[in-house]
Design an enzyme around this catalytic site. Structure first.
Site, mmCIF file in Angstrom:
data_model
loop_
_atom_site.group_PDB
_atom_site.id
_atom_site.type_symbol
_atom_site.label_atom_id
_atom_site.label_comp_id
_atom_site.label_asym_id
_atom_site.label_seq_id
_atom_site.Cartn_x
_atom_site.Cartn_y
_atom_site.Cartn_z
ATOM 1 N N ASP A 1 1.424 -1.412 -14.334
ATOM 2 C CA ASP A 1 0.767 -1.611 -13.049
ATOM 3 C C ASP A 1 -0.697 -2.051 -13.156
ATOM 4 O OD1 ASP A 1 -0.028 -1.459 -10.402
ATOM 5 O OD2 ASP A 1 0.914 0.456 -9.985
ATOM 6 N N ARG B 1 4.030 -2.653 4.287
ATOM 7 C CA ARG B 1 2.747 -2.930 4.959
ATOM 8 C C ARG B 1 2.462 -4.423 5.037
ATOM 9 N NH1 ARG B 1 -0.557 -1.180 1.080
ATOM 10 N NH2 ARG B 1 0.939 -0.096 -0.231
ATOM 11 N N HIS C 1 7.049 2.787 -7.561
ATOM 12 C CA HIS C 1 6.467 4.117 -7.316
ATOM 13 C C HIS C 1 7.504 5.089 -6.739
ATOM 14 C CE1 HIS C 1 2.783 2.199 -8.391
ATOM 15 N NE2 HIS C 1 2.751 1.448 -7.305
ATOM 16 N N GLN D 1 -5.534 -6.982 -13.024
ATOM 17 C CA GLN D 1 -6.168 -5.654 -12.969
ATOM 18 C C GLN D 1 -6.531 -5.120 -14.358
ATOM 19 O OE1 GLN D 1 -3.933 -3.075 -10.277
ATOM 20 N NE2 GLN D 1 -3.966 -4.648 -8.690
ATOM 21 N N ARG E 1 -8.786 0.457 -3.818
ATOM 22 C CA ARG E 1 -8.252 -0.822 -3.354
ATOM 23 C C ARG E 1 -9.372 -1.736 -2.834
ATOM 24 N NH1 ARG E 1 -3.617 -2.181 1.130
ATOM 25 N NH2 ARG E 1 -5.314 -1.737 2.548
HETATM 26 C C1 NGQ Z 1 -1.446 -3.614 -5.657
HETATM 27 N N1 NGQ Z 1 -1.424 -1.388 -6.515
HETATM 28 O O1 NGQ Z 1 -0.812 -4.407 -4.962
HETATM 29 O O2 NGQ Z 1 -2.116 -3.982 -6.632
HETATM 30 C C2 NGQ Z 1 -1.383 -2.162 -5.306
HETATM 31 C C3 NGQ Z 1 -2.530 -1.763 -4.424
HETATM 32 C C4 NGQ Z 1 -1.634 -1.973 -2.110
HETATM 33 C C5 NGQ Z 1 -0.846 -0.208 -6.541
HETATM 34 N N2 NGQ Z 1 -0.183 0.147 -5.510
HETATM 35 C C6 NGQ Z 1 -2.578 -2.477 -3.139
HETATM 36 N N3 NGQ Z 1 -0.928 0.567 -7.594
HETATM 37 O O3 NGQ Z 1 -0.638 -1.311 -2.419
HETATM 38 O O4 NGQ Z 1 -1.881 -2.282 -0.955
HETATM 39 ZN ZN ZN Z 2 1.763 -2.566 -7.923
#
Ligand code: NGQ
Ligand code: ZN
Length: 454
Positions: A321, A213, A270, A63, A85
């Protein structure tokens, strides 16, 4: 054996002067001698203020290539974490193993330049763009290990288990196809990484069930049977709290508290949306809250309940992150100033006996980050990694400040970077504010960015 002589150093008992820090062949501190007079021998002088290298407890390295590039309003408006996302899913399709390695090496060099000396890489970009595994299932994870070796940063590699697209067991989204494994595919990656880093004290391996999830309760129990720290995203967005409540009758952190053996091995990334009881109960488990303040601000997540959590003696660490920030000072500043904005207060992360928020926040992030990394680090003390960050006391931001007041100035003022040198695992990796391999690493990053943006 390397050794360093720090004019001022933050030791577990507080600031000390003329500190001789000796390092063994494996890159751990073998002795710490404050008030060293006598001959300095071959010791390298660090004339500034030396603090322990900071562990970064949450990174999705790829990222970094999107940072600042996902800010544009989408045609429909209504932009949110969830539309970001979608952008991320489109972008993730472009990465080759070479690209991922080059971007990660650049990121890790930037982290080192700002004082992060260990990174917990929450790694889910496992497969080829069409979703088929690489011939070596751990190929992408090993590319991140190679990037860490090139940059000279310590790493806790956290292969992620990702199987579903919603709580519990919903089918995955098309954009998630590069992430998906069953428990067997996941264990093959964990095994591959363990082999690649065996015997290397700069590395540890842990586990990252992505979120409630992405896995089922059965999968979470399977993961908990493996060795190493367990990191999981939890309660970042209100919508995920609502979905968890609808599916289970419990909020995500409450679900984890009631269904998993949360303890010092666990890191809840988080943990933004907590009710009063969750704040108290999470703190009592000894788990770490993995706060990523600049990303949480960027994505519109919400504000962590720091005062209540600290009152309950909760542990936390910091991560970058999505890498819109790559500096410990910026994460700590955002963490504290977001509290100030919400509560109309100042000096939030302080106590009567610890009046400097810079010191309080740094030490909390060192302890929590060390725990989350599963590595021996986080203080300047024998047996721990020789991870040192020297702040330049003559930098305009720090001039005239000393000790805890200098830490406040580092965290709470300016944009430029007063980190002068960084030692990681006993090796000097940043000199005069620049990573020792910055040119070669930047060159490869430049080429990777050209391919990614083509
Ligand atoms: C991630 N990032 O996995 O990169 C997540 C987004 C998600 C953050 N949560 C995707 N900052 O949580 O489904
Ligand atoms: Zn993350």
């Amino acid at each position: 054996m390397a050794s360093f002589l720090a004019s001022r150093a933050l030791l577990p008992g507080g600031w000390a002067s003329d500190v001789l820090i000796e390092v063994d062949a494996a890159g751990a501190i073998s002795a710490v001698t404050p008030g060293h007079r006598g001959p300095t021998g071959t010791a390298r002088r660090l004339p500034g203020h030396v603090v322990p290298g900071v562990p970064n407890l949450h990174s999705h390295a790829f990222q970094r290539a999107m940072a600042g590039g996902a800010e544009r309003r989408s045609p429909a408006g209504q932009d949110s974490f969830w539309t970001w996302r979608e952008t991320m899913y489109r972008f993730v399709g472009r990465f080759s193993p070479e690209d991922a390695e080059a971007v990660a090496a650049q990121l890790y060099a930037e982290m080192l330049e700002h004082g992060f000396t260990s990174v917990a890489e929450f790694h889910y970009l496992h497969h080829q763009p069409d979703g088929r595994p690489h011939a070596d299932r751990a190929e992408m994870a090993k590319r991140h290990v190679a990037a860490a070796r090139q940059a000279g940063i310590g790493m806790t590699m956290l292969p992620s288990l990702y199987r579903h697209g919603g709580i519990f067991g919903k089918p995955p989204h098309e954009g998630q196809r590069r992430f998906l494994n069953d428990v067997d595919g996941f264990s093959a990656i964990v095994e591959g990484v363990r082999e690649a880093v065996a015997g290397d004290a700069q590395f540890a391996v842990g586990l990252a069930p992505h979120s409630l999830r992405a896995v089922t309760p059965e999968m979470l129990h399977a993961v908990a049977g493996f060795q190493g720290p367990i990191h999981i995203h939890a309660a970042e967005q209100p919508k995920e709290v609502e979905e968890c409540l609808a599916a289970t009758g419990l909020r995500p952190v409450r679900w984890l508290l009631e269904n998993m053996p949360l303890d010092a091995r666990w890191v809840l990334i988080h943990a933004t949306h907590l009710d009063d009881a969750e704040v108290m109960a999470l703190a009592a488990t000894g788990a770490v809250a993995g706060l990523c303040p600049t990303t949480e601000a960027s994505l519109g997540d919400g504000i962590f309940r720091l005062p209540d959590y600290l009152r309950a003696s909760g542990r936390f660490g910091i991560g970058t992150d999505s890498h819109v920030g790559t500096a410990p000072a910026f994460e700590l500043r955002q963490l504290e100033t977001s509290q100030r904005l919400r509560d109309h207060a100042r000096a939030v992360a302080t106590a009567e006996q610890n009046p400097h928020p810079g010191r309080t926040l740094l030490e909390a992030a060192l302890h929590g980050g060390a725990q989350a990394s599963g590595r021996e680090l986080g203080a300047i003390a024998p047996g721990l990694r020789a991870d040192l960050v020297e702040l330049d006391e003559t930098h305009p931001l720090l001039l005239g400040r000393e000790g805890d007041a200098l830490l406040d100035a580092w965290v709470f003022s300016g944009q430029s970077n007063p980190v002068r040198s960084v030692v990681c695992g006993g090796k000097v990796v940043v000199e005069g504010g620049r990573h020792v391999k910055s040119m070669a690493i930047l060159d490869a990053f430049t080429q990777a960015m050209r391919r990614l943006m083509a």
